[in-house]
Design a protein around this motif. Structure first.
Motif, PDB file in Angstrom:
ATOM      1  N   ALA A  61       0.821  -1.212   0.000  1.00 32.38           N
ATOM      2  CA  ALA A  61       0.000   0.000   0.000  1.00 32.38           C
ATOM      3  C   ALA A  61       0.855   1.262   0.000  1.00 32.38           C
ATOM      4  CB  ALA A  61      -0.924   0.002   1.212  1.00 32.38           C
ATOM      5  N   GLY A  62       2.142   1.142   0.389  1.00 30.08           N
ATOM      6  CA  GLY A  62       3.023   2.296   0.401  1.00 30.08           C
ATOM      7  C   GLY A  62       3.467   2.739   1.776  1.00 30.08           C
ATOM      8  N   ASP A  74       8.636  -9.485  14.988  1.00 29.94           N
ATOM      9  CA  ASP A  74       9.498  -8.465  14.376  1.00 29.94           C
ATOM     10  C   ASP A  74      10.130  -8.990  13.089  1.00 29.94           C
ATOM     11  OD1 ASP A  74       8.884  -7.311  16.809  1.00 29.94           O
ATOM     12  OD2 ASP A  74      10.932  -6.658  17.232  1.00 29.94           O
ATOM     13  N   SER A  75      10.753 -10.146  13.177  1.00 31.16           N
ATOM     14  CA  SER A  75      11.451 -10.710  12.013  1.00 31.16           C
ATOM     15  C   SER A  75      10.489 -10.981  10.862  1.00 31.16           C
ATOM     16  CB  SER A  75      12.167 -12.012  12.401  1.00 31.16           C
ATOM     17  OG  SER A  75      13.189 -11.764  13.341  1.00 31.16           O
ATOM     18  N   GLU A  76       9.326 -11.519  11.194  1.00 31.77           N
ATOM     19  CA  GLU A  76       8.350 -11.815  10.147  1.00 31.77           C
ATOM     20  C   GLU A  76       7.891 -10.535   9.452  1.00 31.77           C
ATOM     21  OE1 GLU A  76       7.453 -14.778   9.031  1.00 31.77           O
ATOM     22  OE2 GLU A  76       8.777 -15.735  10.487  1.00 31.77           O
ATOM     23  N   SER A  77       7.709  -9.470  10.226  1.00 29.97           N
ATOM     24  CA  SER A  77       7.248  -8.207   9.652  1.00 29.97           C
ATOM     25  C   SER A  77       8.298  -7.600   8.727  1.00 29.97           C
ATOM     26  CB  SER A  77       6.897  -7.225  10.768  1.00 29.97           C
ATOM     27  OG  SER A  77       5.881  -7.761  11.613  1.00 29.97           O
ATOM     28  N   HIS A  78       9.557  -7.593   9.177  1.00 25.65           N
ATOM     29  CA  HIS A  78      10.632  -7.091   8.310  1.00 25.65           C
ATOM     30  C   HIS A  78      10.767  -7.939   7.048  1.00 25.65           C
ATOM     31  CE1 HIS A  78      12.011  -4.136  11.142  1.00 25.65           C
ATOM     32  NE2 HIS A  78      12.372  -5.019  12.038  1.00 25.65           N
ATOM     33  N   ALA A  79      10.714  -9.264   7.222  1.00 21.59           N
ATOM     34  CA  ALA A  79      10.916 -10.169   6.088  1.00 21.59           C
ATOM     35  C   ALA A  79       9.844  -9.981   5.027  1.00 21.59           C
ATOM     36  CB  ALA A  79      10.943 -11.619   6.566  1.00 21.59           C
ATOM     37  N   ALA A  80       8.627  -9.645   5.446  1.00 21.62           N
ATOM     38  CA  ALA A  80       7.548  -9.425   4.475  1.00 21.62           C
ATOM     39  C   ALA A  80       7.885  -8.256   3.560  1.00 21.62           C
ATOM     40  CB  ALA A  80       6.230  -9.174   5.206  1.00 21.62           C
ATOM     41  N   ALA A  81       8.444  -7.185   4.128  1.00 23.75           N
ATOM     42  CA  ALA A  81       8.841  -6.035   3.308  1.00 23.75           C
ATOM     43  C   ALA A  81      10.016  -6.380   2.407  1.00 23.75           C
ATOM     44  CB  ALA A  81       9.189  -4.849   4.209  1.00 23.75           C
ATOM     45  N   LYS A  86      11.174  -3.811  -0.627  1.00 18.33           N
ATOM     46  CA  LYS A  86      10.785  -2.474  -0.188  1.00 18.33           C
ATOM     47  C   LYS A  86      11.440  -2.151   1.143  1.00 18.33           C
ATOM     48  CE  LYS A  86       7.842  -1.614  -3.560  1.00 18.33           C
ATOM     49  NZ  LYS A  86       8.057  -0.514  -4.521  1.00 18.33           N
ATOM     50  N   PRO A  87      11.552  -0.851   1.477  1.00 21.61           N
ATOM     51  CA  PRO A  87      12.208  -0.469   2.728  1.00 21.61           C
ATOM     52  C   PRO A  87      11.405  -0.856   3.969  1.00 21.61           C
ATOM     53  CG  PRO A  87      12.117   1.377   1.173  1.00 21.61           C
ATOM     54  CD  PRO A  87      11.221   0.312   0.638  1.00 21.61           C
ATOM     55  N   THR A  88      12.118  -1.131   5.043  1.00 28.59           N
ATOM     56  CA  THR A  88      11.546  -1.331   6.369  1.00 28.59           C
ATOM     57  C   THR A  88      12.575  -0.809   7.363  1.00 28.59           C
ATOM     58  OG1 THR A  88      10.712  -2.990   7.945  1.00 28.59           O
ATOM     59  CG2 THR A  88      12.418  -3.723   6.446  1.00 28.59           C
ATOM     60  N   VAL A  89      12.127  -0.400   8.543  1.00 29.93           N
ATOM     61  CA  VAL A  89      13.017   0.194   9.536  1.00 29.93           C
ATOM     62  C   VAL A  89      13.101  -0.711  10.764  1.00 29.93           C
ATOM     63  CG1 VAL A  89      13.378   2.145  11.106  1.00 29.93           C
ATOM     64  CG2 VAL A  89      12.558   2.542   8.772  1.00 29.93           C
ATOM     65  N   ALA A  90      14.326  -1.061  11.150  1.00 27.89           N
ATOM     66  CA  ALA A  90      14.566  -1.891  12.332  1.00 27.89           C
ATOM     67  C   ALA A  90      15.225  -1.041  13.415  1.00 27.89           C
ATOM     68  CB  ALA A  90      15.464  -3.074  11.974  1.00 27.89           C
ATOM     69  N   VAL A  91      14.562  -0.918  14.556  1.00 29.20           N
ATOM     70  CA  VAL A  91      15.122  -0.211  15.713  1.00 29.20           C
ATOM     71  C   VAL A  91      15.634  -1.279  16.675  1.00 29.20           C
ATOM     72  CG1 VAL A  91      14.700   1.460  17.543  1.00 29.20           C
ATOM     73  CG2 VAL A  91      13.440   1.633  15.387  1.00 29.20           C
ATOM     74  N   ARG A 105      21.348 -11.825  10.766  1.00 29.98           N
ATOM     75  CA  ARG A 105      22.328 -11.051   9.999  1.00 29.98           C
ATOM     76  C   ARG A 105      21.931 -10.931   8.529  1.00 29.98           C
ATOM     77  NH1 ARG A 105      26.284 -14.067  13.133  1.00 29.98           N
ATOM     78  NH2 ARG A 105      27.165 -12.703  14.743  1.00 29.98           N
ATOM     79  N   SER A 106      21.490 -12.031   7.944  1.00 27.38           N
ATOM     80  CA  SER A 106      21.091 -11.993   6.529  1.00 27.38           C
ATOM     81  C   SER A 106      19.891 -11.078   6.333  1.00 27.38           C
ATOM     82  CB  SER A 106      20.770 -13.402   6.024  1.00 27.38           C
ATOM     83  OG  SER A 106      21.929 -14.212   6.040  1.00 27.38           O
ATOM     84  N   LEU A 107      18.946 -11.117   7.260  1.00 28.89           N
ATOM     85  CA  LEU A 107      17.776 -10.243   7.175  1.00 28.89           C
ATOM     86  C   LEU A 107      18.201  -8.779   7.303  1.00 28.89           C
ATOM     87  CD1 LEU A 107      14.740  -9.759   7.035  1.00 28.89           C
ATOM     88  CD2 LEU A 107      14.607 -10.252   9.492  1.00 28.89           C
ATOM     89  N   ALA A 108      19.120  -8.497   8.224  1.00 25.98           N
ATOM     90  CA  ALA A 108      19.607  -7.118   8.395  1.00 25.98           C
ATOM     91  C   ALA A 108      20.273  -6.616   7.117  1.00 25.98           C
ATOM     92  CB  ALA A 108      20.577  -7.050   9.574  1.00 25.98           C
ATOM     93  N   ARG A 109      21.083  -7.462   6.486  1.00 21.98           N
ATOM     94  CA  ARG A 109      21.724  -7.057   5.227  1.00 21.98           C
ATOM     95  C   ARG A 109      20.678  -6.774   4.156  1.00 21.98           C
ATOM     96  NH1 ARG A 109      25.596 -11.101   6.597  1.00 21.98           N
ATOM     97  NH2 ARG A 109      24.511 -12.612   5.281  1.00 21.98           N
ATOM     98  N   ALA A 110      19.646  -7.627   4.113  1.00 25.42           N
ATOM     99  CA  ALA A 110      18.599  -7.445   3.102  1.00 25.42           C
ATOM    100  C   ALA A 110      17.822  -6.152   3.338  1.00 25.42           C
ATOM    101  CB  ALA A 110      17.652  -8.644   3.110  1.00 25.42           C
ATOM    102  N   ILE A 111      17.605  -5.796   4.601  1.00 28.94           N
ATOM    103  CA  ILE A 111      16.921  -4.532   4.914  1.00 28.94           C
ATOM    104  C   ILE A 111      17.686  -3.359   4.304  1.00 28.94           C
ATOM    105  CG2 ILE A 111      16.393  -2.926   6.799  1.00 28.94           C
ATOM    106  CD1 ILE A 111      15.647  -5.387   8.501  1.00 28.94           C
ATOM    107  N   LEU A 112      18.999  -3.367   4.467  1.00 25.19           N
ATOM    108  CA  LEU A 112      19.810  -2.276   3.925  1.00 25.19           C
ATOM    109  C   LEU A 112      19.861  -2.315   2.407  1.00 25.19           C
ATOM    110  CD1 LEU A 112      22.747  -2.304   6.505  1.00 25.19           C
ATOM    111  CD2 LEU A 112      20.760  -0.787   6.437  1.00 25.19           C
ATOM    112  N   GLU A 113      19.927  -3.509   1.838  1.00 23.58           N
ATOM    113  CA  GLU A 113      19.993  -3.642   0.375  1.00 23.58           C
ATOM    114  C   GLU A 113      18.748  -3.069  -0.303  1.00 23.58           C
ATOM    115  OE1 GLU A 113      20.555  -7.773  -0.272  1.00 23.58           O
ATOM    116  OE2 GLU A 113      22.654  -7.771   0.382  1.00 23.58           O
ATOM    117  N   HIS A 114      17.613  -3.114   0.388  1.00 24.17           N
ATOM    118  CA  HIS A 114      16.361  -2.667  -0.221  1.00 24.17           C
ATOM    119  C   HIS A 114      15.925  -1.294   0.277  1.00 24.17           C
ATOM    120  CE1 HIS A 114      15.996  -6.396  -2.334  1.00 24.17           C
ATOM    121  NE2 HIS A 114      15.984  -7.107  -1.226  1.00 24.17           N
ATOM    122  N   GLY A 115      16.894  -0.496   0.724  1.00 23.95           N
ATOM    123  CA  GLY A 115      16.612   0.907   1.019  1.00 23.95           C
ATOM    124  C   GLY A 115      16.076   1.201   2.388  1.00 23.95           C
TER     125      GLY A 115
END
Length: 292
Positions: A61-62, A74-81, A86-91, A105-115
Motif C-alpha cells: 500500500a506504500g 518483528d522478524s516476520e514483519s521485516h521479512a515481508a517487506a 521495499k524499505p523497512t526500519v529496524a530499531v 544477519r542476513s535479514l539485516a543485510r537485506a533490509i539495507l539492500e532494499h533501502g
C-alpha cells in the motif's frame, strides 16, 4: 543529536529523547507513513500468518513497516517487506555494528539492500543487554502511527510498546487471537481495554493521519486481501530442488541438505532465499511451505 537537521522530528519532543541516533541506511522522509508492527518472540503459526499478511499488504500500500528485528513477530514483519524489495526500519537493542539475534544477519543485510534502515541510540559496538530492549521500544512507537500488536503475552515487551505509544498520544491496534493462546492474551486484553481491532491492512490504514495518506494505494483501504499469488517461475533449479525436498510436509536443514546434495552452508543460503521470497517458513527448526 536532537539539534541536527537529520534527527527525526517525531523523536525530538518525546520523553527521554535519544541523545544520539545511529543509522545505517536511510530513514523514511517525515511525510512517509510508518506503522509499527510488534509482538512476541514466541510466535505461533497464526501470528506468523498474520504478521506476514499485514506487513505485506501495508508495504504494498506504500507504508513503511517499523519493528525491532527481534525473533518472532518483528522478524516476520521485516521479512515481508524484504520479500517485496521495499524499505523497512529496524530499531535495535544493540549498537548498529552488531546484530542480535545473530541469525538475523542476513535479514539485516537485506533490509539495507532494499533501502531500509537499522537504527539505534547505542554506541556502534554495544552488545545486547536486557535493559536495552524495553528502552528502544519508545523509539519504535515515536517513529510510527499507529502501533500494531500482532501477538503478545500479558507481560511482554509488545505491551510496553503499546503503553509508551498511548502515552505519546498514538493509536494502538491489536490483532485478536484464540482465547486459549497465551501469545494472544496480551492482544485480547488490549482490545478489551479499547485498542482498535485489526482484521486486515485496511483496518490499520484507517488510522494513518490524513496528511500522510497522499500516494498510498487506495485499493488497500477497501479490500482486505490483495497480496498476489507468488510466481513460481522465478525459482532457480536449486531452489526448486529444496522445495521438492520439503514437499507437503516439513524437513530440517540437515535433511534438506542431504536430499539436494548440498553442504549445510549452501543449503542454509538457499532456504533463506526461499524464506525471503515467501515460499518457505521455518518453525522450531523445521521448514515447510508457507501459507502466504
Amino acid at each position: 543529536m536532537p539539534e541536527d537537521e537529520e534527527y527525526p522530528q517525531s523523536l525530538r519532543n518525546i520523553k527521554e529523547a535519544p541523545l544520539a541516533l545511529y543509522v545505517l541506511g536511510k530513514l523514511p522522509a517525515e511525510n512517509k507513513p510508518c506503522v509499527a508492527m510488534v509482538g512476541t518472540r514466541k510466535i505461533t503459526p497464526y501470528g506468523r500468518r498474520a504478521a506476514n499478511k499485514l506487513a505485506s499488504d501495508l508495504t504494498q500500500a506504500g507504508v513503511t513497516v517499523v519493528s525491532g528485528l527481534a525473533r518472532g513477530v518483528d522478524s516476520e514483519s521485516h521479512a515481508a517487506a524484504v520479500r517485496l524489495k521495499k524499505p523497512t526500519v529496524a530499531v535495535i537493542g544493540t549498537g548498529v555494528g552488531r546484530c542480535y539475534p545473530p541469525e538475523n544477519r542476513s535479514l539485516a543485510r537485506a533490509i539495507l539492500e532494499h533501502g531500509g534502515a537499522i537504527v539505534s541510540e547505542l554506541p556502534f559496538n554495544k552488545p545486547p543487554n536486557a535493559f536495552h530492549f524495553p528502552r528502544r521500544n519508545r523509539i519504535i512507537a515515536a517513529l510510527s502511527q499507529p502501533v500494531v500488536v500482532v501477538e503478545g503475552e500479558i507481560k511482554s515487551g509488545a505491551l510496553i510498546t503499546a503503553k509508551l505509544a498511548l502515552e505519546m498520544g498514538k493509536d494502538v491496534l491489536a490483532v485478536p487471537g484464540p482465547i486459549d493462546s497465551p501469545q494472544s492474551a496480551g492482544t485480547n486484553h488490549l482490545i478489551r481495554e479499547g485498542a482498535g481491532v485489526v482484521t486486515s491492512a485496511a483496518d490499520i490504514l484507517d488510522y494513518i493521519p490524513q496528511q500522510l495518506r497522499f500516494g498510498l494505494d487506495p485499493r488497500f483501504f477497501e479490500t482486505p486481501s490483495l497480496t498476489p499469488d507468488k510466481p513460481q517461475d522465478d525459482l532457480t533449479p536449486r531452489q526448486r530442488q529444496a522445495m521438492d525436498a520439503v514437499g507437503d510436509g516439513s524437513a530440517s536443514l540437515d535433511q534438506i541438505a542431504e536430499t539436494i546434495g548440498a553442504d549445510v552452508p549452501e543449503a542454509a543460503g538457499i532456504l533463506f532465499e526461499l524464506e525471503v521470497k515467501g515460499f518457505l517458513a521455518c518453525e522450531n527448526g523445521l521448514y515447510s511451505k508457507s501459507k502466504f
